[in-house]
Design an enzyme around this catalytic site. Structure first.
Site, PDB file in Angstrom:
ATOM      1  N   GLY A   1      44.335  47.477  52.339  1.00 30.86           N
ATOM      2  CA  GLY A   1      45.831  47.497  51.011  1.00 30.86           C
ATOM      3  C   GLY A   1      47.000  47.665  51.721  1.00 30.86           C
ATOM      4  O   GLY A   1      47.994  47.055  51.634  1.00 30.86           O
TER       5      GLY A   1
ATOM      6  N   GLY B   1      40.163  47.152  56.391  1.00 26.12           N
ATOM      7  CA  GLY B   1      39.077  46.599  55.346  1.00 26.12           C
ATOM      8  C   GLY B   1      38.128  46.334  55.759  1.00 26.12           C
ATOM      9  O   GLY B   1      37.355  46.333  56.437  1.00 26.12           O
TER      10      GLY B   1
ATOM     11  N   LYS C   1      37.913  39.985  43.730  1.00 28.08           N
ATOM     12  CA  LYS C   1      38.870  39.134  43.247  1.00 28.08           C
ATOM     13  C   LYS C   1      39.806  38.116  43.504  1.00 28.08           C
ATOM     14  O   LYS C   1      40.649  39.331  44.614  1.00 28.08           O
ATOM     15  CB  LYS C   1      38.799  40.290  42.160  1.00 28.08           C
ATOM     16  CG  LYS C   1      38.055  40.901  41.978  1.00 28.08           C
ATOM     17  CD  LYS C   1      38.762  42.479  40.859  1.00 28.08           C
ATOM     18  CE  LYS C   1      37.221  43.060  40.428  1.00 28.08           C
ATOM     19  NZ  LYS C   1      37.400  44.673  39.369  1.00 28.08           N
TER      20      LYS C   1
ATOM     21  N   ARG D   1      37.707  54.301  62.791  1.00 30.52           N
ATOM     22  CA  ARG D   1      39.390  54.669  62.021  1.00 30.52           C
ATOM     23  C   ARG D   1      39.189  55.824  62.566  1.00 30.52           C
ATOM     24  O   ARG D   1      40.958  56.455  62.859  1.00 30.52           O
ATOM     25  CB  ARG D   1      39.490  55.385  60.405  1.00 30.52           C
ATOM     26  CG  ARG D   1      39.241  53.755  59.956  1.00 30.52           C
ATOM     27  CD  ARG D   1      39.239  54.289  58.314  1.00 30.52           C
ATOM     28  NE  ARG D   1      40.327  53.024  57.694  1.00 30.52           N
ATOM     29  CZ  ARG D   1      40.199  53.045  56.110  1.00 30.52           C
ATOM     30  NH1 ARG D   1      39.650  53.877  55.477  1.00 30.52           N
ATOM     31  NH2 ARG D   1      40.418  51.868  55.864  1.00 30.52           N
TER      32      ARG D   1
END
Length: 399
Positions: A380, A356, A206, A41
Site C-alpha cells: 500500500g 504485498g 480489484k 519482513r
C-alpha cells in the site's frame, strides 16, 4: 527530501542510549499452527537492528500485527515474532507482554547495552490507530518515554497516520532506518526519471484498489500490463463475457475510459485459465478471452498472455510489479504469476516488486529474491508513493 538517517544517529553515538525502532513485523501466521509462514519482513529490518546492537544501543522495537480491535487478542500476539527475531539476530529478544504497561516498562528498564526488546502488538491499544489526535498523542507520549531517539524502519506503515508512525517522531530526535531509506530511494527513481522503456505490471483482485495508481502511471509509463482478478473488469469494458469471474460492475465505465485514453499502452490478457469453482482441485482449462463460458470463472492468465507480457518485459529497462496474475496460492492457478515473475528476472532492467502479495508470491513460489532489483516491504505504501500522495510517516521524518 531532507531526512536524517540511521548513519547520522550512529555518528552521534548510541552506546547506552535507548533507541525506539518502529518496525513492520506484520508477518503472515499459519492459521492452524500459528507459526510464521513468511519471515521476509523480519529479515528486512535486520540491517538497522544489527547496526544499533553493534553500536551498543538499548534497542526497543515496536510493531503491529494483523488488525486487532484496539484490545489484546492472543491470535495477534507478537510472541512468535520475538522468537524468530532472536533466532535471526543470534541473541535472545526480550519480549514485553504489553505495549506500554508494567511489563513493557520493566523489560525496557532491564535492557543492557546491545540488547533488544520487542513490545507487544501496538494495535492492542486503541490510541495507536485513533483518529482522535488527543488519544493518539497520549499513546505516543507513553511510547516515546521508552526512547532517547526514534528510528522509523517500517515502510509498510508509513502511509498510516498512526501514533507510532506519525506522532512519536514529533516527540523524539528521529531518523529513517536503512530499510525506509532504501525504499524511498528506489521509489523516487520510478517517479523522477526512470530509464526507458518503463513497463508496469499490475495484478490483484480489484480495479478500485489500483485506480489511483493507474491514473498516476498512465502518462509516465511505456506499457501497462494488467492481469489478476482486476483484468476481468477491463475485459468486460471491451464488451466481453467474463462468466462468474471477479467483476466490479461500477468500474466498467471507468475501465472503458482508461482504455480509450491509454493510447494503446494498456495490455490485457488474451487467454485465461477458467475453472468450475474457486477451489484448488476444481476442473479447469485455458480459453481465449472472447470464449469465457458464462458459468465459469477466471483464476489465472494463460500461457499466450504470459508469452505476450514476457515479450513486452524483455525490452524494458525499468519494471515495477504489484499484484499477482492469478490465485497463485493454488498450484493449478500459479503458472501466470510464476511466468511473469520469471520474465521480470530475465529482463535487462532495474526491477521493483511492489510489496504485498507480489513479494509473498516471490517467496511462496521459491523464486530467487536476489534476481529482482528491489522487493518492497510495503504494498500500500509503495502504491501511494507512486500516486504522489504525501505519506504521513515520511512527512514526520522530514519535520
Amino acid at each position: 527530501m531532507s531526512i536524517r538517517t540511521l548513519d547520522d544517529l550512529l555518528a552521534e553515538g548510541v552506546s547506552g542510549r535507548r533507541v525506539l525502532v518502529r518496525a513492520d513485523l506484520n508477518v503472515p501466521l499459519d492459521k492452524q499452527s500459528g507459526a510464521i509462514s513468511d519471515d521476509g519482513r523480519i529479515r528486512a529490518v535486520l540491517p538497522t537492528l544489527g547496526a544499533l546492537v553493534e553500536a551498543g544501543a538499548k534497542v526497543v522495537v515496536c510493531s503491529h500485527l494483523g488488525r486487532p480491535k484496539g484490545a489484546p487478542d492472543p491470535q495477534f500476539s507478537l510472541s512468535p515474532v520475538a522468537e524468530r527475531l532472536g533466532e535471526l539476530l543470534g541473541a535472545p529478544v526480550h519480549f514485553a507482554t504489553d505495549t506500554v504497561g508494567d511489563s513493557a516498562r520493566s523489560t525496557v528498564a532491564d535492557l543492557a547495552d546491545g540488547q533488544v526488546a520487542l513490545l507487544e502488538n501496538l494495535r492492542f491499544n486503541a490510541g495507536e490507530t485513533s483518529k482522535d489526535e488527543a488519544e493518539r498523542g497520549a499513546f505516543a507520549d507513553q511510547l516515546a518515554a521508552f526512547g532517547d531517539a526514534y528510528v522509523d524502519d517500517a515502510f509498510g506503515a508509513v502511509h498510516r497516520k498512526h501514533a507510532s508512525v506519525f506522532d512519536v517522531p514529533a516527540r523524539l530526535p528521529h531518523v529513517a532506518g536503512r530499510l525506509v531509506l532504501r525504499e524511498v530511494e528506489v521509489l523516487s527513481t520510478l517517479t523522477a526519471d526512470p530509464e526507458r522503456p518503463y513497463v508496469v505490471v499490475l495484478g490483484g483482485s480489484k480495479v478500485s484498489d489500483k485506480l489511483a495508481v493507474i491514473e498516476a502511471l498512465l502518462p509516465t509509463v511505456d506499457r501497462l500490463l494488467i492481469g489478476g482478478g482486476m483484468c476481468f473488469t477491463f475485459l468486460k469494458a471491451q464488451g466481453l463475457e467474463v462468466g462468474t469471474s471477479l467483476l466490479e460492475k461500477d468500474m466498467v465505465e471507468t475501465c472503458r475510459n482508461l482504455l480509450e485514453r491509454s493510447n494503446g499502452k494498456i495490455m490485457l490478457p488474451v487467454d485465461v485459465v477458467v475453472a468450475d469453482a474457486f477451489a484448488p482441485d476444481a476442473a479447469h482449462d485455458t480459453v481465449r478471452v472472447d470464449g469465457i463460458p458464462s458459468h465459469r470463472l477466471g483464476l489465472d492468465v494463460g500461457p499466450e498472455t504470459v508469452a505476450g507480457f514476457s515479450a513486452a518485459l524483455s525490452s524494458a529497462k525499468t519494471i515495477f510489479w504489484n499484484g499477482p496474475m492469478g490465485v497463485f496460492e493454488m498450484p493449478a492457478f500459479a503458472a501466470g504469476t510464476r511466468g511473469i515473475a520469471e520474465a521480470i528476472t530475465k529482463a535487462d532492467a532495474f526491477s521493483v516488486v511492489g510489496g504485498g502479495d507480489s513479494a509473498a508470491a516471490v517467496r511462496a513460489l521459491g523464486l530467487d529474491e536476489s534476481s529482482f532489483g528491489h522487493i518492497s516491504t510495503g504494498g500500500g505504501a509503495s502504491l501511494e508513493y507512486l500516486e504522489g500522495k504525501t505519506l504521513p510517516g515520511i512527512a514526520a521524518l522530514e519535520n
